[in-house]
Design a protein around this motif. Structure first.
Motif, PDB file in Angstrom:
ATOM      1  N   SER A  42      -4.419 -11.261   7.004  1.00  0.00           N
ATOM      2  CA  SER A  42      -3.123 -11.338   7.988  1.00  0.00           C
ATOM      3  C   SER A  42      -2.650 -12.785   8.272  1.00  0.00           C
ATOM      4  CB  SER A  42      -3.183 -10.442   9.093  1.00  0.00           C
ATOM      5  OG  SER A  42      -2.039 -10.815   9.939  1.00  0.00           O
ATOM      6  N   MET A  43      -1.600 -13.373   7.758  1.00  0.00           N
ATOM      7  CA  MET A  43      -1.220 -14.637   8.078  1.00  0.00           C
ATOM      8  C   MET A  43      -0.982 -14.996   9.344  1.00  0.00           C
ATOM      9  SD  MET A  43      -1.628 -15.663   5.207  1.00  0.00           S
ATOM     10  CE  MET A  43      -0.894 -16.453   3.912  1.00  0.00           C
ATOM     11  N   ASP A  44      -0.821 -13.695  10.374  1.00  0.00           N
ATOM     12  CA  ASP A  44      -0.680 -14.134  11.811  1.00  0.00           C
ATOM     13  C   ASP A  44      -1.926 -14.075  12.633  1.00  0.00           C
ATOM     14  OD1 ASP A  44      -0.990 -11.375  11.483  1.00  0.00           O
ATOM     15  OD2 ASP A  44       0.379 -10.618  12.923  1.00  0.00           O
TER      16      ASP A  44
ATOM     17  N   ARG B  58      -5.337 -11.748  22.982  1.00  0.00           N
ATOM     18  CA  ARG B  58      -4.441 -11.933  21.431  1.00  0.00           C
ATOM     19  C   ARG B  58      -4.992 -11.444  20.390  1.00  0.00           C
ATOM     20  NH1 ARG B  58      -1.766 -17.240  20.733  1.00  0.00           N
ATOM     21  NH2 ARG B  58      -1.179 -16.050  18.697  1.00  0.00           N
TER      22      ARG B  58
ATOM     23  N   PRO C 246      -4.556 -14.859  15.084  1.00  0.00           N
ATOM     24  CA  PRO C 246      -4.206 -15.464  16.288  1.00  0.00           C
ATOM     25  C   PRO C 246      -5.449 -16.452  16.637  1.00  0.00           C
ATOM     26  CG  PRO C 246      -4.855 -13.592  16.889  1.00  0.00           C
ATOM     27  CD  PRO C 246      -4.961 -13.301  15.474  1.00  0.00           C
TER      28      PRO C 246
ATOM     29  N   TRP D 196      -4.335  -8.162  17.919  1.00  0.00           N
ATOM     30  CA  TRP D 196      -4.053  -8.555  16.597  1.00  0.00           C
ATOM     31  C   TRP D 196      -4.788  -7.339  15.726  1.00  0.00           C
ATOM     32  CZ3 TRP D 196      -7.886 -10.255  12.992  1.00  0.00           C
ATOM     33  CH2 TRP D 196      -7.380 -10.486  11.733  1.00  0.00           C
TER      34      TRP D 196
END
Length: 159
Positions: free
Chosen positions: A76-78, A87, A80, A91
């Protein structure tokens, strides 16, 4: 039903375990008869490289292989990072909620009179798979599996 052993000696040939992913999901991991295919396979990509898969010298009706795999979003590019634990846990929960485990036992196609080169698993929409032991490149007209690399997932999968 004849279940193939991965380590069975074969005059027909042995080779690596490869995969081609025709779907928009990542293949996070996969195995054939319990032997790992190694790599994560991104959407609409190929990969693998696990060792080894071999077949008996002569194909017989009823031969099958068991394929286990996990689908999900892959990398996943997001992401954290790990600094903010809350967070990160949110995620991770979101990523894990999209993972699905699959297992199918499928027929091994007739390879009598042909060279064999390991096994290639084709992951198709609706959690279907096809397998081949062909030595031909998927780009060659003689390759037995003809599905396009980019396949759309139908709104409703057949049951």
């Amino acid at each position: 039903m004849v279940f193939l052993s991965i380590f069975m000696p074969s005059k027909a040939g042995a080779g690596v375990i490869k995969a081609i992913n025709h779907t928009h999901w990542a293949i996070n991991r996969f195995s054939v008869n319990g032997q790992s295919g190694i790599d994560i396979i991104g959407p609409y990509q190929g990969g693998g490289g696990g060792c080894c898969f071999s077949v008996p010298e002569k194909w017989q009706p009823g031969m099958t292989v068991k394929v286990d795999w996990e689908t999900g979003v892959g990398i996943s590019m997001d992401f954290p990072g790990y600094e903010n634990r809350q967070r990160y846990l949110e995620w991770k929960k979101n990523i894990d909620s999209q993972k699905k485990q699959h297992s199918k036992t499928v027929p091994l196609p007739d390879y009598n009179g042909q060279d064999t080169c390991g096994i290639t698993i084709h992951f198709l929409p609706c959690d279907e798979i096809k397998v081949t032991t062909s030595c031909w490149s998927p780009r060659n007209a003689n390759y037995p599996i003809k599905e396009p690399l980019r396949m759309e997932e139908p709104k409703v999968c057949p049951k």
